[in-house]
Design an enzyme around this catalytic site. Sequence first.
Site: not given
Length: 150
Positions: A51, A55, A108
């Site tokens: 994650e 990002n 997303r």
Amino acid sequence: MDVMLEPNNVRMEFPSRPENVAFARTAVAMFAAQMDFTLDEIDEIKIATSEAVSNAVIHGYKDRVGIVKVTVALYDDYLEIRVEDEGVGIEDIQRAMEPAFTTDPTQRMGLGMVFMKEYMDKLDIRSEVNKGTEVIMQKSPSAGNRETAE
């Protein structure tokens, strides 16, 4: 004279390409395996790493390729993971940490920071608009894994 030793650590730098997310995730998990984490905890570390790196790739650099830096360090009782980029930065960190918040709602779910916070013991995010973001995560092996002295 006491000698202060630097913790065992590894540093990686790679282009912010989506295919490098899996590499970072696996490398961090392999390094973390030196500590007494359970398989479930290793999975949590892999998800949090994915994650954070995702990002940086998707939101930090948006439509350009930049460099993502990942540093992993093993301390006596915890693992620390740092993920850094020199991308667009985060305007409002508190808002970005809210469930379902995303800068790209068409593709997303907005749960990356939620997963990082849930799976790690400590999460610190530092960011400056147009300068980049640093995500610092820490996790200790669960107490049930440690051998007890009798």
